[in-house]
Design an enzyme around this catalytic site. Structure first.
Site, short mmCIF file in Angstrom:
data_model
loop_
_atom_site.label_atom_id
_atom_site.label_comp_id
_atom_site.label_asym_id
_atom_site.label_seq_id
_atom_site.Cartn_x
_atom_site.Cartn_y
_atom_site.Cartn_z
N CYS A 194 43.17 38.08 36.15
CA CYS A 194 42.57 37.30 37.24
C CYS A 194 41.12 36.97 36.94
O CYS A 194 40.68 35.83 37.08
CB CYS A 194 42.65 38.06 38.56
N TYR A 195 40.37 37.98 36.50
CA TYR A 195 38.96 37.78 36.18
C TYR A 195 38.80 36.74 35.07
O TYR A 195 37.99 35.80 35.18
CB TYR A 195 38.34 39.11 35.76
#
Length: 289
Positions: A194-195
């Protein structure tokens, strides 16, 4: 030699916490810091995610150069503001809470900054979360949403707000810096899907805005504003903060963070002069380059 490089997690945490507002080191020898407080500000700066870490360090460097700064974070910034005022008397600091994942909170930040700074010359989008190191299948949907809202949506909405304000500042060039991170160049960020995805999207956002500002949008009349707006990229690299150490494992604790990661004050001392020297839209500022 190996034992020298591989420091323990306990010592890493101690070093990362050493640059928290409550533990600001004695001032670095500097002619700027030793000079008397300026009677007039050199301009205004907004820094998100600045209650500690590199955002806090950026604020101190700007203040040393006579800039007034608004710091904000999802947590209270009172202690950070007090520390900055004591250590960096050449500039003023104003603090407020802001959740960059919330559009209304960003609107309030914009109004707060205009009221206290008057003119905003620099807006640093520094706030970010990594969401923890886990297989995507094990990450709760709420955590996925938080990382995307803070890192990508937050940067986009803060940039939009900064552009609105800066466009109204007649005769002033306003600079917006979007912070890049792991995943920005591809190659995968396992454990941080996600990051990495959010950081991968920021160069696209910045490049798109640079072209909109320089060329306009095809089929529409090019917007002309009283103030000039520029959007840039900011790459602090691996910074020695709690964000770096979150979700550590015994294997990761052997990683030589102390050798490869830079302290927040070291990063800020290198980057702020480069930020101030950036004059062309679409600039790229990187640590130690």
């Amino acid at each position: 030699m190996r034992s020298f490089l591989f420091v323990s997690l306990a010592s890493l945490l101690f070093s990362a916490q050493a640059f928290s507002p409550a533990n600001v080191p004695a001032s670095r020898t500097s002619a700027l810091r030793a000079s008397t407080a300026l009677s007039m500000s050199n301009g205004g700066v907004v820094i998100t995610g600045s209650a500690g870490g590199v955002g806090f360090a950026y604020a101190g460097e700007f203040m040393d150069r006579g800039y007034d700064v608004v710091i904000c974070d999802v947590k209270d910034c009172t202690t950070a503001a007090r520390a900055l005022s004591a250590r960096h008397p050449n500039g003023k600091v104003f603090h407020t809470k802001c959740d960059v994942s919330d559009a209304k909170s960003i609107d309030k930040l914009g109004e707060f900054a205009k009221k206290n700074l008057g003119t905003i010359n620099y807006w640093i989008n520094n706030a970010g979360v990594n969401g923890g190191r886990r297989d995507l299948r094990d990450v709760p949907v709420s955590q996925v949403e938080m990382v995307i809202k803070v890192n990508l949506m937050g940067t986009l909405l803060c940039t939009k707000k900064a552009m609105e304000i800066m466009g109204e500042q007649a005769g002033v060039t306003g600079h917006i810096f979007n912070t890049l991170g792991s995943g920005v160049k591809g190659g995968g960020t396992p454990g941080y899907a996600c990051y990495g995805a959010t950081k991968r999207g920021l160069p696209q956002l910045t490049d798109s805005l640079v072209r909109e500002l320089d060329e306009g949008v095809q089929g529409y009349e090019k917007k002309v504003t009283p103030g000039t707006i520029q959007v840039h990229s900011l790459s602090p690299g691996m910074v020695f903060t709690k964000l770096l150490l979150d979700d550590s494992t015994p294997e990761l604790r052997k990683f030589p963070f102390g050798v490869l990661a830079a302290q927040p004050e070291e990063v800020a001392a290198d980057l702020v002069p480069k930020i101030l020297a950036t004059t062309k839209n679409g600039g790229s500022v990187e640590f130690l380059t």
